[in-house]
Design a protein around this motif. Structure first.
Motif, PDB file in Angstrom:
ATOM      1  N   ALA A 131     -12.930  26.188  -5.059  1.00 10.17           N
ATOM      2  CA  ALA A 131     -13.464  27.168  -5.725  1.00 10.17           C
ATOM      3  C   ALA A 131     -13.572  28.415  -4.614  1.00 10.17           C
ATOM      4  O   ALA A 131     -13.448  29.575  -5.052  1.00 10.17           O
ATOM      5  N   SER A 132     -13.668  27.967  -3.446  1.00 12.03           N
ATOM      6  CA  SER A 132     -13.993  29.377  -2.394  1.00 12.03           C
ATOM      7  C   SER A 132     -12.649  29.961  -2.340  1.00 12.03           C
ATOM      8  O   SER A 132     -12.727  31.280  -2.031  1.00 12.03           O
ATOM      9  N   VAL A 133     -11.527  29.229  -2.144  1.00  9.68           N
ATOM     10  CA  VAL A 133     -10.152  29.833  -2.107  1.00  9.68           C
ATOM     11  C   VAL A 133     -10.014  30.380  -3.261  1.00  9.68           C
ATOM     12  O   VAL A 133      -9.247  31.822  -3.133  1.00  9.68           O
ATOM     13  N   ARG A 134     -10.216  30.055  -4.509  1.00 11.95           N
ATOM     14  CA  ARG A 134     -10.030  30.991  -5.677  1.00 11.95           C
ATOM     15  C   ARG A 134     -10.798  32.276  -5.561  1.00 11.95           C
ATOM     16  O   ARG A 134     -10.149  33.299  -6.058  1.00 11.95           O
ATOM     17  N   LEU A 135     -12.086  32.100  -5.322  1.00 14.88           N
ATOM     18  CA  LEU A 135     -12.932  33.390  -5.381  1.00 14.88           C
ATOM     19  C   LEU A 135     -12.382  34.288  -4.418  1.00 14.88           C
ATOM     20  O   LEU A 135     -12.429  35.480  -4.764  1.00 14.88           O
ATOM     21  N   HIS A 136     -11.876  33.997  -3.214  1.00 13.70           N
ATOM     22  CA  HIS A 136     -11.330  34.752  -2.235  1.00 13.70           C
ATOM     23  C   HIS A 136      -9.990  35.334  -2.523  1.00 13.70           C
ATOM     24  O   HIS A 136      -9.713  36.465  -2.481  1.00 13.70           O
ATOM     25  N   THR A 137      -8.998  34.615  -2.995  1.00 17.08           N
ATOM     26  CA  THR A 137      -7.769  35.040  -3.679  1.00 17.08           C
ATOM     27  C   THR A 137      -7.948  36.090  -4.815  1.00 17.08           C
ATOM     28  O   THR A 137      -7.194  37.107  -4.623  1.00 17.08           O
ATOM     29  N   ARG A 138      -8.776  35.707  -5.643  1.00 18.52           N
ATOM     30  CA  ARG A 138      -9.102  36.812  -6.723  1.00 18.52           C
ATOM     31  C   ARG A 138      -9.542  38.173  -6.036  1.00 18.52           C
ATOM     32  O   ARG A 138      -9.491  39.111  -6.868  1.00 18.52           O
ATOM     33  N   ALA A 139     -10.325  38.015  -5.090  1.00 11.55           N
ATOM     34  CA  ALA A 139     -10.703  39.338  -4.273  1.00 11.55           C
ATOM     35  C   ALA A 139      -9.724  40.078  -3.398  1.00 11.55           C
ATOM     36  O   ALA A 139     -10.061  41.084  -2.642  1.00 11.55           O
ATOM     37  N   GLY A 140      -8.448  39.563  -3.384  1.00 11.04           N
ATOM     38  CA  GLY A 140      -7.730  40.098  -2.553  1.00 11.04           C
ATOM     39  C   GLY A 140      -7.198  39.541  -1.075  1.00 11.04           C
ATOM     40  O   GLY A 140      -6.427  40.198  -0.470  1.00 11.04           O
ATOM     41  N   PHE A 141      -7.964  38.403  -0.806  1.00 14.13           N
ATOM     42  CA  PHE A 141      -7.766  37.687   0.556  1.00 14.13           C
ATOM     43  C   PHE A 141      -6.363  36.804   0.305  1.00 14.13           C
ATOM     44  O   PHE A 141      -5.970  36.539  -0.775  1.00 14.13           O
ATOM     45  N   ARG A 142      -5.809  36.691   1.500  1.00 11.21           N
ATOM     46  CA  ARG A 142      -4.621  35.828   1.554  1.00 11.21           C
ATOM     47  C   ARG A 142      -4.789  34.987   2.668  1.00 11.21           C
ATOM     48  O   ARG A 142      -5.503  35.047   3.645  1.00 11.21           O
ATOM     49  N   VAL A 143      -4.201  33.736   2.535  1.00  7.67           N
ATOM     50  CA  VAL A 143      -4.567  32.770   3.770  1.00  7.67           C
ATOM     51  C   VAL A 143      -3.698  33.086   4.902  1.00  7.67           C
ATOM     52  O   VAL A 143      -2.537  33.482   4.832  1.00  7.67           O
ATOM     53  N   VAL A 144      -4.354  33.039   5.848  1.00  5.00           N
ATOM     54  CA  VAL A 144      -3.691  33.619   7.183  1.00  5.00           C
ATOM     55  C   VAL A 144      -3.471  32.418   8.352  1.00  5.00           C
ATOM     56  O   VAL A 144      -2.986  32.461   9.342  1.00  5.00           O
ATOM     57  N   GLY A 145      -4.195  31.268   7.727  1.00  3.41           N
ATOM     58  CA  GLY A 145      -4.285  30.254   8.782  1.00  3.41           C
ATOM     59  C   GLY A 145      -5.084  28.954   8.508  1.00  3.41           C
ATOM     60  O   GLY A 145      -6.156  29.008   7.561  1.00  3.41           O
ATOM     61  N   THR A 146      -4.759  27.915   8.861  1.00  2.00           N
ATOM     62  CA  THR A 146      -5.487  26.550   8.738  1.00  2.00           C
ATOM     63  C   THR A 146      -5.771  25.822  10.045  1.00  2.00           C
ATOM     64  O   THR A 146      -4.825  25.540  10.911  1.00  2.00           O
ATOM     65  N   PHE A 147      -7.075  25.624  10.555  1.00  2.00           N
ATOM     66  CA  PHE A 147      -7.265  25.096  11.709  1.00  2.00           C
ATOM     67  C   PHE A 147      -7.261  23.419  11.317  1.00  2.00           C
ATOM     68  O   PHE A 147      -8.409  23.247  10.489  1.00  2.00           O
ATOM     69  N   GLN A 148      -6.597  22.534  11.757  1.00  3.59           N
ATOM     70  CA  GLN A 148      -6.680  21.097  11.475  1.00  3.59           C
ATOM     71  C   GLN A 148      -7.768  20.359  12.166  1.00  3.59           C
ATOM     72  O   GLN A 148      -7.925  20.517  13.713  1.00  3.59           O
ATOM     73  N   GLY A 149      -8.624  19.690  11.496  1.00  8.98           N
ATOM     74  CA  GLY A 149      -9.532  18.707  11.996  1.00  8.98           C
ATOM     75  C   GLY A 149     -10.558  19.452  13.092  1.00  8.98           C
ATOM     76  O   GLY A 149     -10.810  18.588  14.206  1.00  8.98           O
ATOM     77  N   ILE A 150     -10.933  20.560  13.076  1.00  8.60           N
ATOM     78  CA  ILE A 150     -11.731  21.219  13.966  1.00  8.60           C
ATOM     79  C   ILE A 150     -13.209  21.129  13.715  1.00  8.60           C
ATOM     80  O   ILE A 150     -13.885  21.147  14.620  1.00  8.60           O
ATOM     81  N   GLY A 151     -13.703  20.464  12.443  1.00  8.17           N
ATOM     82  CA  GLY A 151     -15.108  20.183  12.206  1.00  8.17           C
ATOM     83  C   GLY A 151     -15.044  18.613  11.806  1.00  8.17           C
ATOM     84  O   GLY A 151     -14.140  18.110  11.379  1.00  8.17           O
ATOM     85  N   ARG A 152     -16.386  18.345  12.188  1.00  5.16           N
ATOM     86  CA  ARG A 152     -16.664  16.815  11.600  1.00  5.16           C
ATOM     87  C   ARG A 152     -18.128  16.703  11.113  1.00  5.16           C
ATOM     88  O   ARG A 152     -18.819  17.135  11.776  1.00  5.16           O
TER      89      ARG A 152
END
Length: 178
Positions: A131-152
């Protein structure tokens, strides 16, 4: 929702609703990596700190009730980042999927652009948050990176997705104060 919510600047009397919306997210989701829901006094302090620094802080009001909020904050503290903001958008669970987040994000983008900011970053607390990815994509955002496993949180490792959107002229020219 038959009538769209009204988007307006935050007021001090919005803090109880904001505290409740955020507290529910802290307790039940990984949209934020905070573990303990802050109380109203802490949420008031956080809001005031952002307003004192000149960042926009908005609420969505529907039938006299705050059903969501959004604000911009510094992406990073170093001076070179001063034209880049991070966005935050939270919507009451009863209003998910009804366009409240989109209205808040659109208004926040406009407010940040008007203040001369040139880039907006979305830090999505779980890469699988469609839902958040869709919200931001529709607002003109693009994915620039993923940090893997940085939160628990809630017994599992979490990936954090970063998305970016230019504001105004973006990096096409020098900002107004250089």
């Amino acid at each position: 929702m038959s009538t769209p919510p009204r988007i307006r600047p935050v007021r001090a009397d919005d803090i109880p609703a904001i505290t409740a919306i955020y507290g529910a997210q802290v307790s039940s989701s990984v949209a934020t990596y905070e573990y303990d829901p802050p109380d109203a006094a802490e949420m008031q302090r956080r809001m005031q700190a952002l307003l004192d620094q000149g960042y926009p802080y908005l609420v969505a009001e529907l039938d006299g009730r705050v059903v969501g909020y959004a604000y911009a904050s510094s992406y990073r503290a170093r001076h070179a980042y001063r034209f880049t903001v991070e966005n935050t958008v939270y919507v009451d669970a009863d209003c998910h999927g009804q366009g409240v987040g989109a209205l808040l994000l659109e208004a926040l983008i406009e407010a940040c652009t008007a203040r001369g900011f040139r880039q907006m970053i979305a830090v999505i607390g779980e890469a699988a948050n469609a839902a958040s990815v869709r919200l931001h994509t529709r607002a003109g955002f693009r994915v620039v990176g993923t940090f893997q496993g940085i939160g628990r949180k809630h017994g599992r490792w979490l990936d954090t997705l970063q998305m970016q959107r230019a504001l105004g002229d973006g990096d096409a020219g020098a900002p107004f104060d250089e």
